[in-house]
Design an enzyme around this catalytic site. Structure first.
Site, short mmCIF file in Angstrom:
data_model
loop_
_atom_site.label_atom_id
_atom_site.label_comp_id
_atom_site.label_asym_id
_atom_site.label_seq_id
_atom_site.Cartn_x
_atom_site.Cartn_y
_atom_site.Cartn_z
N ASP A 91 26.83 -52.62 126.30
CA ASP A 91 25.47 -53.17 126.33
C ASP A 91 25.49 -54.67 126.60
O ASP A 91 24.45 -55.29 126.78
CB ASP A 91 24.70 -52.85 125.05
CG ASP A 91 25.36 -53.41 123.79
OD1 ASP A 91 26.45 -53.99 123.89
OD2 ASP A 91 24.78 -53.24 122.70
N SER A 92 26.70 -55.25 126.67
CA SER A 92 26.85 -56.64 127.11
C SER A 92 26.33 -56.82 128.54
O SER A 92 26.13 -57.95 128.99
CB SER A 92 28.31 -57.08 127.03
OG SER A 92 29.17 -56.11 127.60
N ASP A 130 28.11 -47.54 125.60
CA ASP A 130 27.46 -48.08 124.40
C ASP A 130 26.11 -47.42 124.18
O ASP A 130 25.34 -47.22 125.14
CB ASP A 130 27.24 -49.59 124.56
CG ASP A 130 28.25 -50.42 123.81
OD1 ASP A 130 28.85 -49.91 122.85
OD2 ASP A 130 28.43 -51.60 124.19
N LYS A 160 30.01 -45.48 121.99
CA LYS A 160 30.32 -46.47 120.96
C LYS A 160 29.01 -46.87 120.29
O LYS A 160 27.99 -47.02 120.96
CB LYS A 160 30.99 -47.71 121.55
CG LYS A 160 31.36 -48.77 120.49
CD LYS A 160 32.13 -49.93 121.09
CE LYS A 160 31.27 -50.88 121.87
NZ LYS A 160 30.28 -51.60 121.00
N GLU A 162 27.38 -49.49 116.97
CA GLU A 162 27.68 -50.66 116.14
C GLU A 162 27.27 -50.44 114.69
O GLU A 162 26.34 -49.69 114.40
CB GLU A 162 26.94 -51.89 116.68
CG GLU A 162 27.46 -52.39 118.01
CD GLU A 162 26.78 -53.69 118.42
OE1 GLU A 162 26.05 -54.28 117.59
OE2 GLU A 162 26.97 -54.12 119.57
N GLU A 230 35.34 -57.07 115.93
CA GLU A 230 34.91 -58.22 116.72
C GLU A 230 34.73 -59.46 115.86
O GLU A 230 34.06 -59.44 114.82
CB GLU A 230 33.59 -57.92 117.45
CG GLU A 230 33.11 -59.09 118.30
CD GLU A 230 31.99 -58.74 119.26
OE1 GLU A 230 31.53 -59.66 119.97
OE2 GLU A 230 31.58 -57.57 119.31
#
Length: 366
Positions: A91-92, A130, A160, A162, A230
């Site tokens: 999602d970056s 993501d 993935k 978070e 991270e």
């Protein structure tokens, strides 16, 4: 009839062996490895798709796992050629592709576009997509639905997510139970900057460090096959890696993780725009200065177009004979297009003169 006789002869003389019919290789099912449930259309070779089994074997042998983000077909092809283990459609993309200051704005529909493009370009890496902000927080059902779309519509192998709150642990467990592989993500979780107070490293005091390890362990117990760590201190990452049975993937977490991940644009030094300088993290090493190369090429292109040197004869490959040029000019004149006829004739003459000059220059250089 000839084809039928050829096929019959091949069948009788090549039982259990591959044979060629009209240039096509035909293989019997007996040649498919017994440990494969589905043979699939791809050959069984060392360059086959990376699977969870491959990653577990690397982890068991202590071999570092390589992860890089990709967001489109070209970047996916580059990762594929480099032999990267995991391709993360992150999602970056919200920041490095769409120009936002955070990862929050990107939608599931936008992520699916990126996922599909990457899936077309990367044949070897494990593909992970993501789950973007707002697609898995409400309920486990919402999380499973979003994860299913990432696989079915995006062509990914895994997802993935978070965070490590109880609701995120429950969501991860539900997704795994739905038959979808999951990577967890702890430490600095960019989707949670609202409560973190910005992009701030985690694990810098005792309570925070313990929370990082405990959250990683909880994600492991939920069924995650790996956990991203991270922006945490290296000793904290080392402790988490030691405590877990699954691989840890570090990003700004020091050298003691099971593998590393970086953003494609960051590690290549892709962009010099002030926005990108603002969002490029301190921990990122630039392994190239691709942005400088791109800028130089664009400036050279602009200069050559401006001064008329591009395109020259070498890049004007499509030809028309002199006689056809004459005929073409006459037809234009009949249509009352005198200037167009003159332009065609002059262009033909210039191209011919330019080719002649290039030929002389080539002979001189030889």
């Amino acid at each position: 009839m000839l084809i039928a006789r050829t096929l019959k002869k091949s069948l009788s003389s090549s039982v259990g062996k591959p044979f060629s019919l009209l240039g096509t290789q035909v293989k019997w099912m007996s040649n498919v490895p017994e440990n494969a449930v589905y043979g699939g259309p791809k050959p069984q070779n060392p360059n086959q798709r990376v699977t969870l089994t491959h990653l577990r074997q690397k982890h068991r042998r202590g071999e570092p796992i390589t992860v890089v983000t990709a967001y489109d077909y070209p970047s996916a092809v580059h990762l594929d050629l480099a032999g990267i283990d995991i391709c993360l459609v992150g999602d970056s993309a919200s920041m490095v592709v769409h120009g936002h200051d955070t990862t929050l704005p990107i939608s599931l529909e936008e992520m699916l576009v990126h996922c599909r493009a990457v899936a077309r370009g990367a044949n070897r890496p494990l593909l992970v997509g993501d789950l973007p902000f707002g697609t898995y927080e409400s309920s486990s059902n919402q999380a499973v639905d979003a994860a299913v779309r990432i696989l079915k519509e995006g062509g990914m192998d895994a997802i993935k997510l978070e965070g490590g709150s109880p609701s995120r642990i429950t969501a991860a467990k539900a997704i795994v139970e739905a038959g979808i592989a999951v990577i967890g993500h702890v430490g600095l979780t960019p989707q949670a900057i609202s409560v973190l107070g910005g992009f701030r490293p985690q694990g810098k005091n005792i309570a925070s460090a313990v929370k990082v390890v405990e959250t990683a362990m909880a994600l492991q117990e939920s069924g995650c096959f790996a956990v991203v760590l991270e922006c945490v201190p290296a000793p904290v990452a080392a402790a988490a890696t030691s405590a877990l049975r699954i691989p840890t993937i570090g990003i700004g977490a020091g050298p003691f993780c099971s593998g590393q991940v970086l953003v494609y644009h960051d590690l290549l030094g892709m962009m010099q725009h002030p926005h990108h300088a603002k969002v490029t993290p301190k921990f990122c090493k630039q392994f190239g200065q691709v942005g400088e190369v791109i800028n130089k090429a664009l400036l050279e292109y602009k200069e050559e177009v401006t001064n008329g040197s591009f395109p020259g004869p070498a890049h004007s490959p499509y030809k028309i004979s002199s006689s056809d040029v004459d005929g073409f000019s006459k037809e234009l004149q009949k249509l009352g297009l005198e200037k167009a006829a003159s332009a065609a004739a002059e262009a033909a003459e210039k191209i011919e003169t330019g080719e002649s000059q290039e030929g002389k220059n080539h002979q001189t250089s030889d």
